[in-house]
Motif scaffolding. Sequence first.
Motif, PDB file in Angstrom:
ATOM      1  N   TRP A 205       0.799  -0.971  -0.011  1.00 37.80           N
ATOM      2  CA  TRP A 205      -0.087  -0.080  -0.179  1.00 37.80           C
ATOM      3  C   TRP A 205       0.877   1.023  -0.010  1.00 37.80           C
ATOM      4  CZ3 TRP A 205      -5.603   0.100   0.694  1.00 37.80           C
ATOM      5  CH2 TRP A 205      -6.317  -1.232   0.250  1.00 37.80           C
ATOM      6  N   ASP A 241      -7.731  -0.599   4.471  1.00 38.50           N
ATOM      7  CA  ASP A 241      -8.753   0.701   3.229  1.00 38.50           C
ATOM      8  C   ASP A 241      -9.773   0.767   3.937  1.00 38.50           C
ATOM      9  OD1 ASP A 241      -9.470  -2.168   3.315  1.00 38.50           O
ATOM     10  OD2 ASP A 241     -10.870  -1.160   1.447  1.00 38.50           O
ATOM     11  N   ARG A 245     -10.128   4.584   6.379  1.00 41.53           N
ATOM     12  CA  ARG A 245     -11.807   4.684   6.106  1.00 41.53           C
ATOM     13  C   ARG A 245     -12.468   5.752   7.432  1.00 41.53           C
ATOM     14  NH1 ARG A 245     -12.911   0.647   2.403  1.00 41.53           N
ATOM     15  NH2 ARG A 245     -13.581   2.073   0.473  1.00 41.53           N
ATOM     16  N   ILE A 250     -11.353   7.440   1.127  1.00 44.46           N
ATOM     17  CA  ILE A 250      -9.851   7.714   0.816  1.00 44.46           C
ATOM     18  C   ILE A 250     -10.345   7.435  -1.277  1.00 44.46           C
ATOM     19  CG2 ILE A 250      -9.219   5.873   2.674  1.00 44.46           C
ATOM     20  CD1 ILE A 250     -10.098   3.807   1.278  1.00 44.46           C
ATOM     21  N   ILE A 252      -8.523   4.943  -4.191  1.00 47.17           N
ATOM     22  CA  ILE A 252      -7.577   3.384  -4.454  1.00 47.17           C
ATOM     23  C   ILE A 252      -7.581   2.926  -6.028  1.00 47.17           C
ATOM     24  CG2 ILE A 252      -7.440   1.093  -3.648  1.00 47.17           C
ATOM     25  CD1 ILE A 252      -8.617   1.050  -1.579  1.00 47.17           C
ATOM     26  N   LEU A 261      -2.625   4.267  -1.858  1.00 46.39           N
ATOM     27  CA  LEU A 261      -4.387   4.667  -1.599  1.00 46.39           C
ATOM     28  C   LEU A 261      -3.810   6.364  -1.563  1.00 46.39           C
ATOM     29  CD1 LEU A 261      -5.753   3.157   1.899  1.00 46.39           C
ATOM     30  CD2 LEU A 261      -5.177   5.417   2.234  1.00 46.39           C
TER      31      LEU A 261
END
Length: 268
Positions: A205, A241, A245, A250, A252, A261
């Motif tokens: 990520w 994720d 949040r 967000i 992606i 992200l």
Amino acid sequence: MHLLLPPSEGKAAPAAGRAFDLDCLSFSELNDAREKVLRALVETSKREDASEILKVGAKGMREVVAQRDILNAPTAAAREVYTGVLYEAAQLHQGDGVLIFSGLFGVTTGEDLIPSYRLSMNVSLPGIGPLKTFWRKALAGWSPEAGFTKAPKPQAKNGRSVDDSATRESSIGGCDNTADVTVDLRSELYRVTQPDVSNARAHWWDVRIADSRNKTISHMAKHYRGLLTRALLDSPAQPVDEVARTLGAITIENEGNIRHLTLVPFGL
């Protein structure tokens, strides 16, 4: 889950503690490279033009003078030495699993005992050259999956360890086994390692902090990266994720096993 952090310019110099011992740092396969940088830093700090080379103003010269004897300096856990904006927000505790990348040590854990120092990754040290280039070469083939254990055996170039623990589906689809998840919270200057795109089970990520106009923010990004670090550490079993949040909106973008992200924190 592996959390990759930058260091901070702000540091708390240990007043007492165990003297610095290079051999006690994690990832001992980096010690030859670390020793080269340490010795170059000591010699540079003795020079009349040290402030220019190290890009330090008058206020920072006290630290430069002190690190002339850095090999005998007292130490504390890295998570206590670094005190910048990100670390104030992250409130790291003993045992928090983070990897900290720096111009002096390459990569350490938060528990490694280090002295205070003044050396940014954007410095070019005499005898070493640009530190970012130096550490990219020294860390070639290194990965969080292979290098997370204390003082591992040297890895073959591009070698990787395989985690066989059970996998589960994340909220955006695909395997989200936290043992194979890396969250890169470093600033661009300290991104001296790259995702292992050959390992389909290793999910990387890449975090960007932006405002409501999708404009990347800089200084305050450190604060929100710190908050996200703390949130991820407090919810290690939750998908990245979902944790993000809780801090804002967000988006992606997927690129193979890399997930870009963008976080727009609440209120921005």
